[in-house]
Design an enzyme around this catalytic site. Sequence first.
Site, short mmCIF file in Angstrom:
data_model
loop_
_atom_site.label_atom_id
_atom_site.label_comp_id
_atom_site.label_asym_id
_atom_site.label_seq_id
_atom_site.Cartn_x
_atom_site.Cartn_y
_atom_site.Cartn_z
N TYR A 10 -4.85 7.73 14.43
CA TYR A 10 -5.53 7.95 13.15
C TYR A 10 -6.52 9.09 13.37
O TYR A 10 -6.90 9.38 14.52
CB TYR A 10 -6.22 6.66 12.69
CG TYR A 10 -6.76 6.74 11.28
CD1 TYR A 10 -5.91 6.99 10.21
CD2 TYR A 10 -8.11 6.57 11.03
CE1 TYR A 10 -6.41 7.07 8.91
CE2 TYR A 10 -8.61 6.64 9.73
CZ TYR A 10 -7.75 6.90 8.69
OH TYR A 10 -8.24 6.99 7.41
N CYS A 45 0.83 -1.20 0.00
CA CYS A 45 0.00 0.00 0.00
C CYS A 45 0.87 1.25 0.00
O CYS A 45 1.89 1.31 0.69
CB CYS A 45 -0.93 0.01 1.21
SG CYS A 45 -2.10 -1.36 1.18
N GLU A 78 -4.65 -5.56 11.27
CA GLU A 78 -5.25 -6.27 12.40
C GLU A 78 -6.12 -7.42 11.93
O GLU A 78 -6.09 -8.52 12.49
CB GLU A 78 -6.11 -5.31 13.25
CG GLU A 78 -5.42 -4.05 13.70
CD GLU A 78 -5.61 -2.86 12.76
OE1 GLU A 78 -5.83 -1.75 13.28
OE2 GLU A 78 -5.54 -3.03 11.53
#
Length: 161
Positions: free
Chosen positions: A135, A43, A88
């Site tokens: 985040y 990514c 996760e």
Amino acid sequence: MNEIDNKQQKVTAPSLTGRAGGGSPLDLRYLRMARIWSENSYCQRRQVGALIVKNKMIISDGYNGTPSGFENVCEEDGVTKPYVLHAEANAITKIARSGNNSEGATLYVTDSPCIECSKLIIQAGIRRVVYARDYRLTDGIDLLRRAGIDVQHLPIEGYEE
């Protein structure tokens, strides 16, 4: 105490559950390992790594990416594809396939879990989550705290938000 231990103590942060104290030197090591594991991700926007540890043994690992058998391309025109799995989720599903279990384990993850991953963490019986970077959304962390999971934000040197 050596210089490394002093550095590690300086970067510890209090638990988000309100308990006193930050992470141990072992917590920092596992979190740095999760950071290194994140480098396996293809990514572009964000590379995330996760380790599940039980009784001081790594029982699973994961990083964000596409499902098995898919091309290793996470984004299209700068937007993450909807089927990209989070680190996760990859670590938790790997546990399910292994026959092992994560009851009472600790999850070390480079970035704070989203709401969907937090639901998986709760259902997997993970009792503690240690993460390095916040985040922008906090709903996942809020849900973990509501479920009574010990959550610790433990920034690691050289891995800024």
